[in-house]
Write an enzyme that holds these catalytic residues in place. Structure first.
Site, PDB file in Angstrom:
ATOM      1  N   GLU A 307       9.724 -13.139  42.101  1.00  0.00           N
ATOM      2  CA  GLU A 307      10.754 -12.344  40.833  1.00  0.00           C
ATOM      3  C   GLU A 307      10.801 -10.880  40.986  1.00  0.00           C
ATOM      4  O   GLU A 307      10.872 -10.099  39.789  1.00  0.00           O
ATOM      5  CB  GLU A 307      11.954 -13.042  40.063  1.00  0.00           C
ATOM      6  CG  GLU A 307      12.433 -14.358  40.755  1.00  0.00           C
ATOM      7  CD  GLU A 307      12.795 -14.923  39.979  1.00  0.00           C
ATOM      8  OE1 GLU A 307      12.494 -15.064  38.086  1.00  0.00           O
ATOM      9  OE2 GLU A 307      13.754 -16.215  40.066  1.00  0.00           O
ATOM     10  N   LYS A 376       7.969 -26.056  39.354  1.00  0.00           N
ATOM     11  CA  LYS A 376       8.564 -26.909  38.813  1.00  0.00           C
ATOM     12  C   LYS A 376       8.957 -28.440  39.007  1.00  0.00           C
ATOM     13  O   LYS A 376       9.189 -28.204  40.533  1.00  0.00           O
ATOM     14  CB  LYS A 376       9.681 -25.627  38.863  1.00  0.00           C
ATOM     15  CG  LYS A 376       9.563 -24.608  38.099  1.00  0.00           C
ATOM     16  CD  LYS A 376      11.147 -23.455  38.185  1.00  0.00           C
ATOM     17  CE  LYS A 376      10.863 -22.164  37.304  1.00  0.00           C
ATOM     18  NZ  LYS A 376      12.131 -21.246  37.588  1.00  0.00           N
ATOM     19  N   ASP A 381      15.185 -24.001  41.283  1.00  0.00           N
ATOM     20  CA  ASP A 381      14.974 -24.324  39.614  1.00  0.00           C
ATOM     21  C   ASP A 381      16.058 -25.030  38.456  1.00  0.00           C
ATOM     22  O   ASP A 381      16.896 -24.179  37.970  1.00  0.00           O
ATOM     23  CB  ASP A 381      15.622 -22.445  39.953  1.00  0.00           C
ATOM     24  CG  ASP A 381      15.181 -21.773  38.577  1.00  0.00           C
ATOM     25  OD1 ASP A 381      14.828 -21.943  38.314  1.00  0.00           O
ATOM     26  OD2 ASP A 381      16.080 -20.325  38.240  1.00  0.00           O
ATOM     27  N   GLU A 409      18.928 -23.281  30.709  1.00  0.00           N
ATOM     28  CA  GLU A 409      19.480 -22.103  31.034  1.00  0.00           C
ATOM     29  C   GLU A 409      20.619 -22.584  32.053  1.00  0.00           C
ATOM     30  O   GLU A 409      21.714 -21.889  32.086  1.00  0.00           O
ATOM     31  CB  GLU A 409      18.309 -21.640  32.281  1.00  0.00           C
ATOM     32  CG  GLU A 409      18.288 -20.529  33.039  1.00  0.00           C
ATOM     33  CD  GLU A 409      17.961 -20.024  33.284  1.00  0.00           C
ATOM     34  OE1 GLU A 409      16.652 -20.621  33.429  1.00  0.00           O
ATOM     35  OE2 GLU A 409      18.217 -18.996  34.796  1.00  0.00           O
TER      36      GLU A 409
HETATM   37  C1  BDP Z   1      14.150 -18.680  36.318  1.00  0.00           C
HETATM   38  C2  BDP Z   1      15.090 -17.568  35.166  1.00  0.00           C
HETATM   39  C3  BDP Z   1      14.160 -16.425  35.334  1.00  0.00           C
HETATM   40  C4  BDP Z   1      13.256 -16.759  35.135  1.00  0.00           C
HETATM   41  C5  BDP Z   1      12.556 -18.033  36.184  1.00  0.00           C
HETATM   42  C6  BDP Z   1      10.753 -17.435  35.561  1.00  0.00           C
HETATM   43  O1  BDP Z   1      16.635 -17.594  35.432  1.00  0.00           O
HETATM   44  O2  BDP Z   1      14.701 -15.470  33.503  1.00  0.00           O
HETATM   45  O3  BDP Z   1      12.351 -16.168  34.380  1.00  0.00           O
HETATM   46  O4  BDP Z   1      12.815 -18.949  36.396  1.00  0.00           O
HETATM   47  O5  BDP Z   1      10.887 -19.234  35.932  1.00  0.00           O
HETATM   48  O6  BDP Z   1      15.001 -19.877  36.466  1.00  0.00           O
HETATM   49  O7  BDP Z   1      10.009 -17.545  36.450  1.00  0.00           O
END
Ligand code: BDP
Length: 722
Positions: A307, A376, A381, A409
């Site tokens: 990201e 994770k 996610d 979230e």
């Molecule tokens: C996602 C979130 C983001 C996080 C990312 C992460 O939307 O804000 O930075 O994971 O885990 O779920 O790095």
């Protein structure tokens, strides 16, 4: 024979305390007077005096806590004795602080460094209780466990408890920023008051540490994974050191996120290439400096090449090259690097959920001993439901840590009630079949499956500066359940909920059962009204709160349409051999079960298959009718939750009763919003009616498409992004 103890200050602490408002600020550590008179009599007879020897910061806070707890629960003072000279003594300390006639060596041999033993004993004809451990922090955990027995109104005359943690590192990851905003935080500003640190220490830090220690959490990464290099400057290291000083007596180590490009941003170097000697030296020196500030620093958490974060691939190096550079810098100090496997890129043409496995599995065996790869729970996610990540079981030579998200979230954030114990348990009990039947994710994580030398589990914290800490009363239970499962991943989430309700609200049997069952079902309710049957990521862009399955962005891997793939034929993502074949990343027994339409569980059906609207499911209903049924079941469950809550009104204080009630009203409205938005949208593909037996959507699709999530102090992204 006995060493002197310094308990003068403890006696002053015994002054009566003022009644506190029930605002949730005390979490599960409320220590109210035992309500059942028979039980209270038992406690008062069994606990009359405290005998506690030894001096250390940890024993001091253990003593503080047991006195505080007993004063509240017994509603009277306990006598401080130097020896167990009367019935009803409670003797507390490590084996070396006890008296020779108490022999608990056998039990202590089994509970490890942080475990504890609580036992009813007789010494010189006197009946009492011993709380002991191999280390001071074990004693502290034992004290909290004893107080939990009392708070949950258990009998204590014949105690024989021995418990040790199954996982070594049990930590919270705070995604806290310099400006006290919190990435995906829904409980107000960040806990850490950076601008006031290191000189001013909020009293909340200590209460935070108490809460964590009470459930066995022993680590805290205090900065966002989307990291800022400034946190590694001396100015900020001094601030983190001040936090570490408060947490230390509670057995909690501080970790920091490391920004990969820090050597450029704060080091003045031209590159952050992990194989460049100057870069390696910079990190080694920086790490030495960190340890000068925080001698027991735990290590770094790193999000790299994910990201938009910088990472080793910017220099054509692998994740192992990157992780090993940090590992080498940390090794002389005994620290670890937690390298996150949450990587995916729009430039990689494969199914996003395959990418972490593709990237990391080939690196198994290439990491240094003090690297842990943090995965994770699911391959996407933190969705309301995902199958477990196929990496679990696939990297026998690399200790994999679990990363759960406690902050919800994608599950209704602050307002929706969703007990995540059920989600955590589902994942931990999932069978990877890595070494045949019974190779559960829990066994990967606790190291028993692959004989990992290091083990760890992290939860993305839901803690903030709100009075109730977590944005809602019930969100506290997710922090609690995470800690309990980190200690014992085999524990049933139902039992954990039972304890939490007793400690947090009431010991009334009927009310406990009602609230507990409501909690247990709440996660499935959210799955049903948001993403039933294995749907995923159909939340609105940015804030991820409300529904927006219609969104199609220039980045497919951020687009709901990419995930649900609804068309005139059906809905769902074909991840079998005819599609992305992500299912092939699982071990054969799991792969075959998920790949086959006959054996795939409905719960992940549309995750793995594109299913025709008219196909019959195991319920006998067509897919479309089942979808309608599930979305409605979600809403109905929220109605049930509202009813349950009304039924326990007499057992809950008015402040918290009202807050929960008003949040349930929001949840009810928004469950309908989710249902109606999703069904009216999917109906444009299925062209099938919503059977008359169900409530019909109140508005046409266009209405839902223009809805925005409610402006809310706790959801900063809501107002800004559609
Ligand atoms: C996602 C979130 C983001 C996080 C990312 C992460 O939307 O804000 O930075 O994971 O885990 O779920 O790095």
């Amino acid at each position: 024979m006995l060493r002197r103890i310094l308990l003068g200050s403890a006696l002053i602490l015994l002054a009566s305390r003022p009644a506190l408002a029930e605002d949730g600020s005390e979490l599960w550590l409320r220590y109210r007077k035992t309500s059942d008179p028979a039980r209270l009599a038992e406690y008062r007879a069994t606990i009359q005096s405290l005998v506690m020897h030894g001096e250390s910061p940890t024993l001091t806070v253990a003593r503080e806590e047991i006195l505080r707890g007993l004063r509240g629960i017994l509603d009277r003072e306990v006598t401080i004795d130097t020896e167990p000279t009367r019935d009803g003594f409670v003797i507390v300390g490590t084996a070396s602080n006890l008296i020779p006639s108490i022999n608990v060596a056998r039990e202590l041999g089994k509970v490890g460094k942080e475990g504890y033993v609580i036992r009813s004993i007789t010494v010189g004809g006197r009946k009492g209780t011993v709380i002991t451990a191999n280390t001071d922090v074990g004693v502290l955990y034992g004290v909290f466990a004893f107080l939990r027995e009392l708070q949950t109104s258990k009998p204590i005359r014949k105690l024989a408890i021995a418990s040790g943690p199954a996982i070594q590192i049990r930590m919270l990851d705070h995604w806290d920023n310099l400006d006290r905003s919190v990435e995906r935080g829904y409980a107000g500003k960040a806990l850490w008051e950076w601008s006031k640190l290191p000189d001013t220490l909020s009293p909340r830090y200590k209460d935070y540490a108490r809460a964590n220690a009470s459930i066995g959490i022993n680590g805290a990464s205090i900065t966002n994974v989307n990291a800022n290099a400034k946190f590694l400057t001396p100015e900020y290291l001094a601030k983190s050191a001040a936090i570490a000083n408060v947490l230390r007596p509670y057995g909690i180590r501080v970790y920091l996120t490391a920004r990969f490009s820090a050597p450029i941003e704060i080091g003045g170097l031209k590159t952050a290439d992990p194989l460049d000697p100057a870069v390696r030296k910079w990190w080694a020196d920086k790490t030495d400096e960190v340890y000068r500030f925080i001698p027991d620093f735990g290590g770094y958490v790193v999000k790299a090449n994910s990201e938009g974060q910088p990472g080793p691939q910017d220099y054509k190096r692998t994740h192992a090259d990157g992780a090993n550079m940090f590992a080498d810098a940390l090794a002389p100090h005994g620290g670890v690097v937690m390298w996150r496997a949450f990587v995916y890129s729009q430039d990689v043409p494969t199914d996003r959920v395959k990418q972490a496995y593709d990237e990391f599995k080939p690196l198994d065996g290439q990491f240094r001993d003090n690297v842990m790869v943090q995965v994770k729970n699911g391959p996407l996610d933190f969705q309301p439901r995902e199958p477990f990540s196929p990496l679990f079981g696939a990297m026998p030579k690399t200790p994999l840590m679990m990363e759960f998200q406690i902050t919800k979230e994608y599950l209704g954030q602050d307002t929706h009630l969703a007990y995540l114990g059920a989600l955590f348990e589902e994942v931990l009990r999932a069978d990877t079949y890595a070494k045949g039947k019974g190779s559960t994710v829990a066994k990967v994580i606790d190291g028993s499956l692959h004989s990992y030398k290091r083990t760890g589990i992290a939860g993305v914290a839901n803690v903030g500066s709100d009075v109730n800490w977590t944005g809602s009363q019930f969100n506290q239970s997710n922090w609690y359940a995470f800690g309990r499962l980190a200690w014992n991943p085999r524990e049933a989430s139902r039992d954990i909920a039972d304890d939490w309700v007793r400690e947090t609200f009431t010991n009334d049997q009927a009310a406990v059962a009602r609230i507990r069952e409501m909690m247990i079902r709440s996660r499935e309710a959210v799955v049903n009204y948001m993403t039933p049957l294995g749907l995923a990521h159909i939340m609105a862009t940015g804030h991820h709160y409300g529904p927006a399955p219609w969104v199609k962005l220039s980045r497919p891997d951020w687009s709901p349409t990419y995930y649900h793939r609804a068309d005139s034929i059906g809905i769902g993502f074909d991840r079998t051999a005819t599609g992305s074949n992500a299912v092939a990343q699982y071990f054969p027994a799991v792969r075959d079960r998920y790949a086959n339409r006959k054996t795939v569980p409905d719960s992940v059906l549309l995750w793995f298959h594109h299913v025709g609207w008219g196909e019959k499911l195991s319920s006998g209903r067509t897919l479309w009718d089942e979808l309608v049924w599930r979305y409605n079941a979600g809403v109905t469950s929220v109605h049930d939750m509202q009813r349950t809550w009304t039924n326990v009104q007499d057992n809950v204080d008015p402040e918290r009763f009202k807050e929960v009630q008003s949040f349930l009203a929001i949840q009810e409205k928004e469950a309908r919003w989710w249902r109606d938005a999703a069904l009216t949208y999917f109906q444009t593909f299925s062209h099938r009616p919503i059977p008359a037996a169900f409530e019909q959507p109140a508005h046409p699709l266009a209405y839902y498409q223009q809805l925005r999530c409610p402006a809310d102090r706790n959801k900063p992204r809501c107002e800004a992004i559609p």
